[in-house]
Design a protein around this motif. Structure first.
Motif, PDB file in Angstrom:
ATOM      1  N   ASN A   1      49.795 -22.649  40.945  1.00  0.00           N
ATOM      2  CA  ASN A   1      51.237 -22.643  40.685  1.00  0.00           C
ATOM      3  C   ASN A   1      52.034 -22.843  41.966  1.00  0.00           C
ATOM      4  OD1 ASN A   1      50.201 -20.304  41.649  1.00  0.00           O
ATOM      5  ND2 ASN A   1      50.932 -19.010  40.003  1.00  0.00           N
TER       6      ASN A   1
ATOM      7  N   CYS B   1      55.895 -16.640  41.218  1.00  0.00           N
ATOM      8  CA  CYS B   1      56.517 -17.574  40.299  1.00  0.00           C
ATOM      9  C   CYS B   1      57.820 -17.018  39.768  1.00  0.00           C
ATOM     10  CB  CYS B   1      55.577 -17.836  39.140  1.00  0.00           C
ATOM     11  SG  CYS B   1      54.243 -18.805  39.732  1.00  0.00           S
TER      12      CYS B   1
ATOM     13  N   THR C   1      58.783 -16.787  36.781  1.00  0.00           N
ATOM     14  CA  THR C   1      58.703 -16.092  35.501  1.00  0.00           C
ATOM     15  C   THR C   1      58.470 -14.613  35.717  1.00  0.00           C
ATOM     16  OG1 THR C   1      56.430 -16.681  35.546  1.00  0.00           O
ATOM     17  CG2 THR C   1      57.833 -17.977  34.125  1.00  0.00           C
ATOM     18  N   LYS C   2      58.674 -13.876  34.667  1.00  0.00           N
ATOM     19  CA  LYS C   2      58.585 -12.426  34.785  1.00  0.00           C
ATOM     20  C   LYS C   2      57.186 -11.957  35.077  1.00  0.00           C
ATOM     21  CE  LYS C   2      62.302 -10.209  32.853  1.00  0.00           C
ATOM     22  NZ  LYS C   2      63.287 -10.086  31.912  1.00  0.00           N
ATOM     23  N   TYR C   3      56.263 -12.474  34.318  1.00  0.00           N
ATOM     24  CA  TYR C   3      54.900 -12.003  34.530  1.00  0.00           C
ATOM     25  C   TYR C   3      53.973 -13.167  34.376  1.00  0.00           C
ATOM     26  CZ  TYR C   3      50.600  -9.509  34.397  1.00  0.00           C
ATOM     27  OH  TYR C   3      49.353  -9.080  34.680  1.00  0.00           O
ATOM     28  N   GLU C   4      53.360 -13.546  35.470  1.00  0.00           N
ATOM     29  CA  GLU C   4      52.462 -14.681  35.443  1.00  0.00           C
ATOM     30  C   GLU C   4      51.090 -14.203  35.827  1.00  0.00           C
ATOM     31  OE1 GLU C   4      54.558 -18.266  34.608  1.00  0.00           O
ATOM     32  OE2 GLU C   4      52.481 -17.887  34.988  1.00  0.00           O
ATOM     33  N   GLY C   5      50.127 -14.954  35.436  1.00  0.00           N
ATOM     34  CA  GLY C   5      48.795 -14.639  35.911  1.00  0.00           C
ATOM     35  C   GLY C   5      48.056 -13.822  34.890  1.00  0.00           C
ATOM     36  N   ARG C   6      47.167 -13.007  35.370  1.00  0.00           N
ATOM     37  CA  ARG C   6      46.290 -12.308  34.447  1.00  0.00           C
ATOM     38  C   ARG C   6      47.023 -11.221  33.716  1.00  0.00           C
ATOM     39  NH1 ARG C   6      41.681 -12.050  38.878  1.00  0.00           N
ATOM     40  NH2 ARG C   6      43.335 -12.774  40.193  1.00  0.00           N
ATOM     41  N   VAL C   7      46.518 -10.890  32.585  1.00  0.00           N
ATOM     42  CA  VAL C   7      47.152  -9.845  31.788  1.00  0.00           C
ATOM     43  C   VAL C   7      46.282  -8.614  31.875  1.00  0.00           C
ATOM     44  CG1 VAL C   7      48.395  -9.556  29.644  1.00  0.00           C
ATOM     45  CG2 VAL C   7      47.487 -11.755  30.248  1.00  0.00           C
ATOM     46  N   LYS C   8      45.565  -8.541  32.997  1.00  0.00           N
ATOM     47  CA  LYS C   8      44.587  -7.491  33.129  1.00  0.00           C
ATOM     48  C   LYS C   8      45.254  -6.152  33.332  1.00  0.00           C
ATOM     49  CE  LYS C   8      40.940  -8.859  35.287  1.00  0.00           C
ATOM     50  NZ  LYS C   8      40.167  -9.241  36.424  1.00  0.00           N
ATOM     51  N   GLY C   9      45.073  -5.254  32.396  1.00  0.00           N
ATOM     52  CA  GLY C   9      45.508  -3.875  32.559  1.00  0.00           C
ATOM     53  C   GLY C   9      46.879  -3.716  33.162  1.00  0.00           C
ATOM     54  N   GLU C  10      47.787  -4.641  32.828  1.00  0.00           N
ATOM     55  CA  GLU C  10      49.074  -4.512  33.495  1.00  0.00           C
ATOM     56  C   GLU C  10      49.795  -3.278  33.004  1.00  0.00           C
ATOM     57  OE1 GLU C  10      51.689  -6.816  31.493  1.00  0.00           O
ATOM     58  OE2 GLU C  10      50.188  -7.383  30.120  1.00  0.00           O
TER      59      GLU C  10
END
Lengths: 753, 127
Positions: free
Chosen positions: B87, B116, B118-127
């Motif tokens: 990105n 980035c 956007t609000k939340y990019e990348g992995r959705v790991k245990g966020e």
């Protein structure tokens, strides 16, 4: 009905509130069936409301109801069904809802299984759900936009992968399940039944351990397969956030087994149950509050729930401390085998738990570094070396224990007996040592680290050998009792895989022009014509590579996908091609594409940024535009420069900065300064044209040979690729898989009959 | 447990924590400005934007290069021996973590963090 989803959530909060109050009435001693039934019914109602809310959100996503901000932010019309479904948990609000949903479903099972502990266990469990519902209503996936956009933002390309569809639900199942041992442990102290909770809570702990572990491993696998950076674990805060409760949960599981069999560690297990649960909340706080926004590759944003999360965490810390302090004096200390020898299974287990706790502590310390340093000076993060340096010695001790402790009996052991049984560990160690040294002494950044890696390999071999023997023996006896041996065998294999893949990977970056065979790392590689294909909103650039090695021949197909991002700029996604092998993987990641271009030999030439070309006696490279001259000019003209690195017959490097002045009205005006090329000849370049969009400049050359006629030779298109050989990856994944298999067998083994 | 074991265990734990603290201090990478990064001998992190149009691969070393400009306007050339982050072009901010090498006049990054819009990019790991 203005906002059905939000209304359903409020109803869910009210239901869980009523359920909590009714359970509190039952706990306070008014053993009324009415209150108990009301509590149960309300809990079921809560589960139903949360399920309806989830179905509504899913319905809105599948039907593209972009009036909901969440739907607009994480999905779009062009997504296929499986990725529409996974849009549900692509953002924070949706994944919170998923967490609550899974917790509600688990709660139904828990309610029916908790028997006489039910009121206390469910009260604590509900308290957690009340908090989560408050957060969820505050940070709702049902916020509406005043004007629905025609289409949504879509799902991040990186998340469009089957593994990422299932990864979040599995992680949150683990998160939700870690509430259960905590609820049991608190009830145990509350009811002063210090041992009764172990038996019913143990399978839940194993279940939480397996599901969170599976989530972590899937995340690592996705990272390896999709992200193209070549690794599977980067010690990123988000990865650590799932690792911390998992490590604490692992210590808890071993402690509970010890308490069940030997009646020890009553206080320790309470604390560990509290820690593993509190770590789930703490890590949620770390990753969702925005405190680490500058320190992770993930962007987080504070959605205004930080305050709630902190209150939430401290409430549970307060409950735990209060109960512990008031009950500490009463908790009976075990009488059984008060002084076990150092050479016993108990001692080994306790040592292993200490190591796991230390590992949790240092990893947590590193992850929290920005918070800690923020109070002292300026916020900083620790580099990945910190995690390696601190966890490596702990891992060595852990493997040392795993290579002989499982052989021991409870109570006293004789050296000679264990020594005789440990032959397999010795054999495994020798094999690992020989294989390692055949591949060369590990070459790490620091001598101590190299030694550590070598020891890790030897001990990994010992653990593998020992537990391989143990597992085969136990499986023949009775499959359920082999849970530990299988998981420990997995640990050994996993560390062998880690050593091989991190210390012995070989990697080379090279330029592959079309139709030219290049040899790299023992392979012959040739790029066939790159192909474009339109896909969705973007374009995919395929690089078919013919690869030969001795007799075998195959085609690798890595690609680069690019699409216009939300900011209107292009985003690129690199997809590596991985050819898996039993011993090693071949990993090919395309880095950049070089479209072919003309070789100039006449008077004028076009130069694309980043390309070097040979031109007469010179080598020229256009490194970028220089717009510093644009400041403080009059409104009619603007001056742009180009930076060109030039060398004469490979010597006399110089950076030239020709500029061009353009009038904004009429396009290019006066061609600008002539710049002298380096070297002995009278040769000059003039900047004639610039094309900012194509990142190309047009130059005119004057000097020796400039009168010769043009020849148009094309340099072929090429790809810059990184080719790596990563040994041990298959062993690594096999090891992690066996850890989960062992854990799953443990769930069955500890299931109360 | 014999009393001795408490002492031995305690010593081991204290040693482990001391090692961890030492390692913690030595691997901290502070956020600094471009000017400070050029003067610093230890690994640091510098935040800024990637100057548009400067990102490229060096065809000699095949390393990724770009110019990083911080808010104040100071710039430096950053070299990164790894794949260009997916990105990168969409980034609102780039953080380079590594060391400046005065001889090459280039900041060698061991790690790049890309932010980035956007609000939340990348992995959705245990966020």
């Amino acid at each position: 009905m203005s906002n059905l989803g939000q209304v359903t959530m409020w109803l869910g909060l009210i239901a869980i509130g009523i359920s909590s109050v009714c359970y509190a009435v039952v706990v306070s001693g008014k053993d009324s069936e009415v209150a108990k039934n009301a509590a149960r019914l309300s809990f079921v109602a809560f589960s139903v409301f949360v399920t309806i809310a989830s179905m509504l959100l899913m319905h809105f996503i599948l039907n593209h109801e972009f009036v909901y901000s969440y739907v607009a932010r994480y999905s779009s019309r062009d997504l296929s069904l499986e990725y529409l479904v996974s849009s549900f948990w692509a953002g924070q609000e949706g994944s919170f809802l998923l967490w609550v949903l899974l917790g509600a479903w688990l709660g139904i099972f828990l309610m029916f299984r908790a028997r006489n502990m039910e009121p206390h266990v469910m009260l604590i469990y509900n308290l957690n759900n009340v908090f989560l519902m408050i957060l969820l209503i505050k940070q709702s996936p049902f916020h509406m936009l005043p004007l629905p956009p025609p289409d949504g933002n879509g799902l991040n390309m990186l998340l469009q992968d089957p593994w990422m569809v299932i990864h979040p639900p599995i992680v949150f199942l683990g998160y939700a399940a870690f509430t259960i041992p905590f609820a049991y442990a608190v009830s145990a102290l509350w009811r002063r039944e210090y041992d009764a909770w172990i038996k019913p809570a143990l399978p839940w702990t194993a279940f939480a351990f397996v599901s969170l572990g599976a989530g972590i491993i899937i995340g690592g696998y996705w990272s390896y397969k999709v992200l193209g950076w070549g690794g599977y674990w980067g010690w990123d805060p988000v990865e650590n956030a799932s690792l911390l409760p998992w490590l604490a949960g692992m210590a808890l599981m071993h402690g509970m087994i010890l308490q069940k069999t030997r009646g020890k560690l009553r206080k320790t297990n309470f604390m560990l149950a509290a820690f593993s649960f509190l770590l789930v909340i703490y890590c949620t706080f770390l990753t969702r509050s925005g405190v680490l926004a500058d320190f992770s590759v993930h962007s987080f944003v504070d959605l205004g729930i930080t305050g709630w999360l902190v209150i939430f965490m401290f409430a549970f810390i307060a409950i735990s401390i209060f109960l512990f302090v008031t009950r500490a004096k009463e908790i009976p200390v075990s009488k059984k085998g008060e002084n076990p020898s150092y050479f016993s299974r108990e001692f080994g287990l306790i040592a292993a738990m200490i190591l796991l706790c230390l590992s949790t502590l240092v990893t947590g310390l590193g992850t929290s570094a920005p918070l800690i340093t923020r109070m002292l000076e300026q916020a900083s993060k620790v580099s990945t070396e910190f995690y390696v340096n601190t966890n490596l010695p702990l891992a060595l001790f852990m493997l040392l224990l795993l290579s002989f402790v499982p052989l021991m009996a409870w109570g006293k052991n004789s050296f000679s007996k264990v020594g005789a049984k440990a032959k397999w560990a010795g054999a495994g160690a020798v094999v690992a040592l020989v294989i390692t040294l055949l591949n060369g002494y590990p070459d790490m950044e620091a001598p101590l680290l190299s030694l550590g890696v070598l020891l890790l390999s030897i001990l990994g071999g010992a653990v593998t050998g020992m537990n391989l023997l143990l597992a085969t023996k136990l499986i023949r006896k009775k499959i359920t009792i082999s849970s530990g041996a299988i998981a420990h065998l997995g640990v050994g294999l996993m560390f062998l895989g880690i050593v091989a893949s991190s210390a012995y990977d070989r990697s080379e970056k090279l330029l592959l022009p079309q139709d030219t065979v290049k040899s790299v790392l023992g392979y012959e590689i040739m790029l066939n014509g790159p192909q474009f294909s339109r896909e969705g909103k973007g374009m995919r650039l395929h690089f078919p590579l013919d690869i030969k090695r001795r007799e075998s021949q195959f085609t690798a197909k890595p690609d680069i996908y690019s699409e216009r991002g939300r900011g209107g700029k292009m985003q690129r996604f690199t997809h590596p091609h991985i050819r898996k092998g039993l011993m090693s993987d071949l990993y090919i990641s395309p880095l950049d594409f070089e479209p072919g271009q003309e070789k100039g030999s006449g008077n004028s030439l076009d130069l694309k940024r980043g390309n070097k070309i040979a031109f007469h006696d010179y080598e020229l490279e256009f490194t970028g535009f220089d717009v510093s001259g644009m400041m403080g000019q009059d409104a009619r003209n603007m001056t742009v420069g180009a930076n060109i690195v030039a060398s004469y017959k490979g010597d006399d490097r110089a950076t030239l900065k020709p500029v061009i002045t353009m009038s904004k009205k009429h396009g290019p005006s006066s061609p600008s300064s002539r710049v002298k090329l380096p070297g002995p000849d009278d040769a000059y370049l003039t900047l004639e044209r610039i094309d900012a969009g194509a990142k190309t400049i047009g130059l005119v050359y004057e000097g020796p040979g400039s009168a010769s006629e043009k020849s148009a030779e094309k340099s072929p298109p090429a790809v810059i690729a990184e080719v790596s050989i990563k040994p041990g990856m298959t062993v690594l994944w096999l090891g992690t898989f066996l850890i989960l298999v062992g854990g799953s067998i443990a769930v069955v083994r500890r299931w109360p009959k | 447990m014999p009393k001795k074991s408490y002492i031995i265990g305690g010593v081991i734990i204290v040693l482990a924590m001391a090692m961890a603290m030492y390692s913690f201090k030595s691997t901290l990478t502070p956020y600094v400005t471009v000017g400070e990064a050029k003067a610093s001998k230890r690994p640091v992190q510098v935040a800024g934007i990637a100057v548009k149009g400067t990102e490229r691969y060096d065809l000699k070393t095949n390393n990724f290069l770009f110019t990083l400009r911080e808010d104040g306007g100071a710039q430096m050339l950053v070299e990164y021996d790894g794949p260009r982050p997916g990105n990168f072009d969409d980034a609102t901010k780039v953080v380079a973590i590594g060391k400046y090498e005065p001889t090459k006049q280039v900041f060698t990054a061991k790690e790049l963090l890309v932010k980035c819009p956007t609000k939340y990019e990348g992995r959705v790991k245990g966020e």
